[in-house]
Design an enzyme around this catalytic site. Sequence first.
Site, PDB file in Angstrom:
ATOM      1  N   GLN A   1     -97.690 -14.073  -0.462  1.00  0.00           N
ATOM      2  CA  GLN A   1     -97.568 -14.394   0.968  1.00  0.00           C
ATOM      3  C   GLN A   1     -97.385 -15.887   1.234  1.00  0.00           C
ATOM      4  O   GLN A   1     -97.172 -16.282   2.381  1.00  0.00           O
ATOM      5  CB  GLN A   1     -98.794 -13.897   1.729  1.00  0.00           C
ATOM      6  CG  GLN A   1     -98.903 -12.386   1.815  1.00  0.00           C
ATOM      7  CD  GLN A   1     -97.755 -11.724   2.578  1.00  0.00           C
ATOM      8  OE1 GLN A   1     -97.007 -12.379   3.310  1.00  0.00           O
ATOM      9  NE2 GLN A   1     -97.607 -10.433   2.406  1.00  0.00           N
TER      10      GLN A   1
ATOM     11  N   LYS B   1     -90.069 -10.975  -0.677  1.00  0.00           N
ATOM     12  CA  LYS B   1     -90.784 -11.617   0.430  1.00  0.00           C
ATOM     13  C   LYS B   1     -90.371 -13.081   0.552  1.00  0.00           C
ATOM     14  O   LYS B   1     -90.994 -13.855   1.270  1.00  0.00           O
ATOM     15  CB  LYS B   1     -92.296 -11.507   0.204  1.00  0.00           C
ATOM     16  CG  LYS B   1     -92.816 -10.079   0.285  1.00  0.00           C
ATOM     17  CD  LYS B   1     -94.303  -9.970   0.052  1.00  0.00           C
ATOM     18  CE  LYS B   1     -94.744  -8.513   0.155  1.00  0.00           C
ATOM     19  NZ  LYS B   1     -96.156  -8.318  -0.190  1.00  0.00           N
TER      20      LYS B   1
HETATM   21  C1  LIG Z   1     -96.854  -7.702  -1.001  1.00  0.00           C
HETATM   22  C2  LIG Z   1     -98.011  -8.244  -1.736  1.00  0.00           C
HETATM   23  C3  LIG Z   1     -98.230  -7.929  -3.068  1.00  0.00           C
HETATM   24  C4  LIG Z   1     -97.384  -6.942  -3.826  1.00  0.00           C
HETATM   25  O1  LIG Z   1     -96.055  -7.341  -3.890  1.00  0.00           O
HETATM   26  P1  LIG Z   1     -94.963  -6.312  -4.448  1.00  0.00           P
HETATM   27  O2  LIG Z   1     -93.679  -6.987  -4.128  1.00  0.00           O
HETATM   28  O3  LIG Z   1     -95.154  -5.026  -3.691  1.00  0.00           O
HETATM   29  O4  LIG Z   1     -95.201  -6.162  -5.904  1.00  0.00           O
HETATM   30  C5  LIG Z   1     -99.298  -8.512  -3.702  1.00  0.00           C
HETATM   31  N1  LIG Z   1    -100.111  -9.363  -3.056  1.00  0.00           N
HETATM   32  C6  LIG Z   1     -99.917  -9.698  -1.769  1.00  0.00           C
HETATM   33  C7  LIG Z   1    -100.850 -10.673  -1.117  1.00  0.00           C
HETATM   34  C8  LIG Z   1     -98.871  -9.143  -1.061  1.00  0.00           C
HETATM   35  O5  LIG Z   1     -98.695  -9.460   0.224  1.00  0.00           O
END
Ligand SMILES: *Cc1c(COP(=O)(O)O)cnc(C)c1O
Length: 442
Positions: free
Chosen positions: A237, A260
Amino acid sequence: MGQTGLSIQKRHPIGYYFLSQTKSLGVTIMKALQSVIEAYQIRRQFPYFQPHPEMRSLIYLDNAATTQKPYAVIEAVSHFWAYHNANVHRGAYGVGAKASEMYESARARVAQFLNASNPNEIVFTRGTTESINLVAYSWGMSQIREGDEIIVSEMEHHANLIPWLQVAQAKGARLVVWRITDDGRLNLDDLRNLLSERTRLVAITHISNVLGTVNPVQAICEMAHFAGALCLVDAAQSIAHMPVDVQAIGCDFLAFSGHKTYGPTGIGVLYARYELLQSIPPFLTGGGMIRSVDWDGAQWADPPAKFEAGTPPIGEAIGLHAALDFIDTIGREAIEAYEHELTQYTLQRLQEVPGLRLYGPQPDRAGIFAFTLEDIHPHDIATVLDNFDIAIRSGHHCAHPLGDRLGVPSTARASIGIYNDTEHIDALIEALHKVRKVFGYA
Ligand SMILES: *Cc1c(COP(=O)(O)O)cnc(C)c1O
């Protein structure tokens, strides 16, 4: 689309996102106006926000789940598939060499982006989840002994929780929970009390995907090291929203996902100190990760190849390279400053909605806003907002233990990205007032 991303990209040359820093303009309304203009310029870099027969115009506030992709990323990926596709590290022919060069160039770009001292400290995976599982199965299963302790915080995503539960159960080790305070923070004094000579690892998220809490990872890693433990940072994040420097943080492991980060799905990164990568066994085995093999056994290749068995996500790595370029063209300090202002604006406006309960600390936090509204089910909030073309998320956000702590199994969650602006927040607030009315609250 009828035309390639490349021609669209050329019509929207980069380099004019942030007109100037807004500090000198004291007038709030000017700031708001300027931020709208800037976010608009950034939205023009994304096909998702352009008029298209298959698209309805959407206010996208689900960036903590995944981000949209700029033309630059889509173009980089399709250009690779179209003109440079070959497997890496195998073919002697020119196209294969070019694909390998592009793949390794993506690795070098990630190293530079994280300020790792060496590209060989970067392992490509499929995402944060796989990166953390790699550490759990390679390092954890080989190093953790009965009676050892692993500290995780109460705000961890399941991706940084369940792999450690697995290791602890398999090895007879203990998972120690670092509880959050009532306002959704982690107290360093509490960590001091949890650390001991039995502690082998502190696994901590940089930013909570529910509370928006920004954890002091540098201090946490320092304390872990002082106790003789290692430190893993889940940067899923934070990576697209603030500068992340592995040497400044001092972490031993750091994980993030491409999707992300305005990049593709199917690509993730594990950063690990090189000596650690050398000393731990591989996670997956197969092609591409051995130096030699015979019927008696195999010699592992040097890291990072040792951890990249099989054909890696090549086009996705190249897309990630483009995504990091996109982020750095805007500038991570600028992104952080802009999103900080938008976060403050959002916090202020959310207070206007009667019966809205926001979780997590204030005012210093990231742009992730989990809330409940009166007794309305979060899924109903999200469904009504969807009717107003506003995309948010509802559910447990892959953090069941945190939901238990907060006393709410499910929340609604809005989360901002670089293309959002104050108009989006205004629309969200207006729609939340309407949600109240729909469910009979005066
Ligand atoms: C989304 C997320 C993950 C997992 O990421 P993936 O892309 O689904 O493997 C792990 N930790 C946090 C804090 C996240 O927001």
